[in-house]
Motif scaffolding. Structure first.
Motif, PDB file in Angstrom:
ATOM      1  N   PHE A  20      55.266   1.440  51.350  1.00 61.30           N
ATOM      2  CA  PHE A  20      56.378   1.949  52.165  1.00 61.30           C
ATOM      3  C   PHE A  20      57.500   2.327  51.205  1.00 61.30           C
ATOM      4  N   ILE A  21      57.973   3.574  51.280  1.00 62.08           N
ATOM      5  CA  ILE A  21      58.981   4.082  50.346  1.00 62.08           C
ATOM      6  C   ILE A  21      60.215   4.516  51.121  1.00 62.08           C
ATOM      7  N   SER A  22      61.358   3.938  50.790  1.00 61.20           N
ATOM      8  CA  SER A  22      62.619   4.427  51.360  1.00 61.20           C
ATOM      9  C   SER A  22      63.145   5.555  50.487  1.00 61.20           C
ATOM     10  N   GLY A  23      63.855   6.479  51.107  1.00 59.36           N
ATOM     11  CA  GLY A  23      64.373   7.627  50.354  1.00 59.36           C
ATOM     12  C   GLY A  23      63.268   8.482  49.783  1.00 59.36           C
ATOM     13  N   ALA A  24      62.248   8.755  50.600  1.00 56.92           N
ATOM     14  CA  ALA A  24      61.037   9.416  50.106  1.00 56.92           C
ATOM     15  C   ALA A  24      61.064  10.929  50.212  1.00 56.92           C
ATOM     16  N   ALA A  25      62.158  11.514  50.668  1.00 56.61           N
ATOM     17  CA  ALA A  25      62.163  12.953  50.953  1.00 56.61           C
ATOM     18  C   ALA A  25      62.133  13.817  49.704  1.00 56.61           C
ATOM     19  N   GLN A  26      62.683  13.316  48.598  1.00 53.84           N
ATOM     20  CA  GLN A  26      62.784  14.152  47.402  1.00 53.84           C
ATOM     21  C   GLN A  26      62.871  13.268  46.166  1.00 53.84           C
ATOM     22  N   GLY A  27      62.930  13.919  44.996  1.00 55.22           N
ATOM     23  CA  GLY A  27      63.158  13.197  43.754  1.00 55.22           C
ATOM     24  C   GLY A  27      62.112  12.149  43.451  1.00 55.22           C
ATOM     25  N   ILE A  28      62.576  10.977  43.032  1.00 57.70           N
ATOM     26  CA  ILE A  28      61.665   9.896  42.644  1.00 57.70           C
ATOM     27  C   ILE A  28      60.815   9.449  43.821  1.00 57.70           C
ATOM     28  N   GLY A  29      61.404   9.339  44.997  1.00 55.33           N
ATOM     29  CA  GLY A  29      60.655   8.893  46.172  1.00 55.33           C
ATOM     30  C   GLY A  29      59.486   9.794  46.485  1.00 55.33           C
ATOM     31  N   ALA A  30      59.704  11.098  46.443  1.00 56.15           N
ATOM     32  CA  ALA A  30      58.629  12.055  46.712  1.00 56.15           C
ATOM     33  C   ALA A  30      57.555  11.986  45.631  1.00 56.15           C
ATOM     34  N   ALA A  31      57.968  11.804  44.366  1.00 56.19           N
ATOM     35  CA  ALA A  31      56.997  11.686  43.265  1.00 56.19           C
ATOM     36  C   ALA A  31      56.136  10.439  43.437  1.00 56.19           C
TER      37      ALA A  31
ATOM     38  N   ALA B 126      63.263  15.580  58.663  1.00 57.48           N
ATOM     39  CA  ALA B 126      62.602  16.890  58.597  1.00 57.48           C
ATOM     40  C   ALA B 126      61.996  17.129  57.220  1.00 57.48           C
ATOM     41  N   GLN B 127      62.685  16.697  56.172  1.00 54.04           N
ATOM     42  CA  GLN B 127      62.193  16.918  54.814  1.00 54.04           C
ATOM     43  C   GLN B 127      60.957  16.068  54.511  1.00 54.04           C
ATOM     44  N   VAL B 128      60.941  14.814  54.986  1.00 52.50           N
ATOM     45  CA  VAL B 128      59.741  14.002  54.738  1.00 52.50           C
ATOM     46  C   VAL B 128      58.570  14.479  55.602  1.00 52.50           C
ATOM     47  N   GLU B 129      58.864  15.043  56.755  1.00 47.88           N
ATOM     48  CA  GLU B 129      57.798  15.624  57.581  1.00 47.88           C
ATOM     49  C   GLU B 129      57.121  16.767  56.822  1.00 47.88           C
ATOM     50  N   ASN B 130      57.906  17.608  56.192  1.00 49.08           N
ATOM     51  CA  ASN B 130      57.349  18.718  55.420  1.00 49.08           C
ATOM     52  C   ASN B 130      56.496  18.207  54.266  1.00 49.08           C
ATOM     53  N   LEU B 131      56.958  17.151  53.601  1.00 48.60           N
ATOM     54  CA  LEU B 131      56.199  16.575  52.497  1.00 48.60           C
ATOM     55  C   LEU B 131      54.888  15.966  52.992  1.00 48.60           C
ATOM     56  N   ALA B 132      54.945  15.298  54.125  1.00 49.05           N
ATOM     57  CA  ALA B 132      53.745  14.654  54.667  1.00 49.05           C
ATOM     58  C   ALA B 132      52.661  15.659  55.015  1.00 49.05           C
ATOM     59  N   VAL B 133      53.059  16.830  55.463  1.00 47.73           N
ATOM     60  CA  VAL B 133      52.081  17.891  55.767  1.00 47.73           C
ATOM     61  C   VAL B 133      51.293  18.233  54.506  1.00 47.73           C
ATOM     62  N   GLN B 134      51.961  18.240  53.368  1.00 50.51           N
ATOM     63  CA  GLN B 134      51.291  18.536  52.095  1.00 50.51           C
ATOM     64  C   GLN B 134      50.368  17.396  51.659  1.00 50.51           C
TER      65      GLN B 134
ATOM     66  N   LYS C  57      75.929  12.616  26.431  1.00 51.78           N
ATOM     67  CA  LYS C  57      75.536  12.082  25.128  1.00 51.78           C
ATOM     68  C   LYS C  57      74.097  11.580  25.108  1.00 51.78           C
ATOM     69  N   MET C  58      73.650  10.989  26.233  1.00 47.13           N
ATOM     70  CA  MET C  58      72.307  10.409  26.273  1.00 47.13           C
ATOM     71  C   MET C  58      71.248  11.406  26.717  1.00 47.13           C
ATOM     72  N   GLY C  59      71.673  12.423  27.488  1.00 45.09           N
ATOM     73  CA  GLY C  59      70.727  13.435  27.943  1.00 45.09           C
ATOM     74  C   GLY C  59      69.884  12.977  29.120  1.00 45.09           C
ATOM     75  N   VAL C  60      69.156  13.930  29.700  1.00 46.07           N
ATOM     76  CA  VAL C  60      68.239  13.647  30.810  1.00 46.07           C
ATOM     77  C   VAL C  60      66.836  13.918  30.299  1.00 46.07           C
ATOM     78  N   ASN C  61      66.123  12.875  29.972  1.00 50.84           N
ATOM     79  CA  ASN C  61      64.817  13.020  29.330  1.00 50.84           C
ATOM     80  C   ASN C  61      63.651  12.571  30.198  1.00 50.84           C
ATOM     81  N   LEU C  62      63.947  12.100  31.402  1.00 50.71           N
ATOM     82  CA  LEU C  62      62.894  11.601  32.283  1.00 50.71           C
ATOM     83  C   LEU C  62      62.725  12.497  33.500  1.00 50.71           C
ATOM     84  N   GLN C  63      61.493  12.592  33.958  1.00 52.10           N
ATOM     85  CA  GLN C  63      61.162  13.273  35.200  1.00 52.10           C
ATOM     86  C   GLN C  63      60.835  12.230  36.267  1.00 52.10           C
ATOM     87  N   PRO C  64      60.941  12.584  37.547  1.00 49.77           N
ATOM     88  CA  PRO C  64      60.581  11.633  38.598  1.00 49.77           C
ATOM     89  C   PRO C  64      59.175  11.059  38.430  1.00 49.77           C
TER      90      PRO C  64
END
Length: 258
Positions: free
Chosen positions: A5-16, A36-44, A195-202
């Motif tokens: 069970f994932i909270s905040g699953a519509a995008q970003g880390i949750g969707a990944a 609506a956004q998680v519904e679209n993801l679930a279809v996929q 200074k630290m940069g964004v080096n990680l992906q979801p």
């Protein structure tokens, strides 16, 4: 078939996380305030994905969502408290309402999830909680004061429940990434990200969560998992360095070049 069970699953880390666990044969619950956004993801994702509306600040919605999901999946094996928000910039220039909203979602939302999920986790043949903390919980971050505070709270709750719930056979763990390439860090007003940069992906965070979900319980499984080389470096340095050195290093990170 195990479930997550994932909270905040519509995008970003949750969707990944959702995509990865579907690939590994889990029943996946995608719950978010943006239904609506998680519904679209679930279809996929197909028939092993179930969606629902969840405002993590509302305990009643947690109860409804977990009851609904557990009835569908058969049991709740893994809870991932992923939902979170971030406001950046000087503390005094951020509206007080935004500070309070951060606490409501990032701290109270995790407490609500753990509290509501425990009865279901206790009934499962394998159960684990994985919380999204942050490298911002290593040392308080300038221009991310309330966000950093919220992630320290998640870290503390994780440590506490990992001990408390040992009697139920439930491990409570967290992941602590540095900055991840999501909408949350877009246009962030903090020197640390420059200074630290964004080096990680979801997907990098999702892979760590999959490992924590699959590994069998052993006393040496760490409660905290640092994600990325920079987060691991900062964590280890903070443990070994005197407090004044940690403060000076974070002053350097937060300092804006003239």
């Amino acid at each position: 078939m195990q479930s997550i069970f994932i909270s905040g699953a519509a995008q970003g880390i949750g969707a990944a996380i959702a995509r990865l666990f579907i690939q590994h044969g889990y029943k996946v619950g995608l719950y978010d305030i943006n239904h609506a956004q998680v519904e679209n993801l679930a279809v996929q994702l197909g028939e092993n994905a179930k969606t629902g509306l969840l405002d993590v600040t509302d305990p009643a919605q947690w109860q409804t969502a977990l009851q609904d999901f557990s009835a569908w999946a058969g049991q709740l094996n893994i809870l991932v408290n992923n939902a979170g928000i971030l406001y950046s910039g000087p503390f005094e220039h951020t509206d007080l309402a935004a500070h309070h909203r951060t606490i409501d979602i990032n701290i109270k939302g995790v407490i609500n999830g753990c509290y509501a999920a425990l009865p279901y986790l206790k009934q499962a043949d394998f159960a684990r909680v994985i919380n999204l903390s942050s490298a911002s919980a290593i040392y308080g971050q300038a221009d991310l004061a309330t966000y950093s505070t919220s992630k320290f709270a998640v870290r503390g709750l994780t440590e506490s429940l990992d001990i408390e719930w040992q009697k139920y056979g439930i491990r409570v763990l967290d992941v602590m990434p540095l900055f991840v390439q999501t909408a949350m860090v877009k246009d962030m007003n903090a020197q640390s990200i420059k200074k630290m940069g964004v080096n990680l992906q979801p997907e990098d965070v999702a892979q760590q969560i999959l490992k924590l979900a699959q590994i069998k319980d052993h006393p040496w499984i760490p409660t905290h998992t640092l994600v990325g080389i920079k987060a691991k470096f900062l964590f280890n340095v903070s443990k070994l360095s005197p407090q004044f050195v940690n403060r000076l290093s974070n002053l350097f990170i937060a300092h804006k070049p003239q």
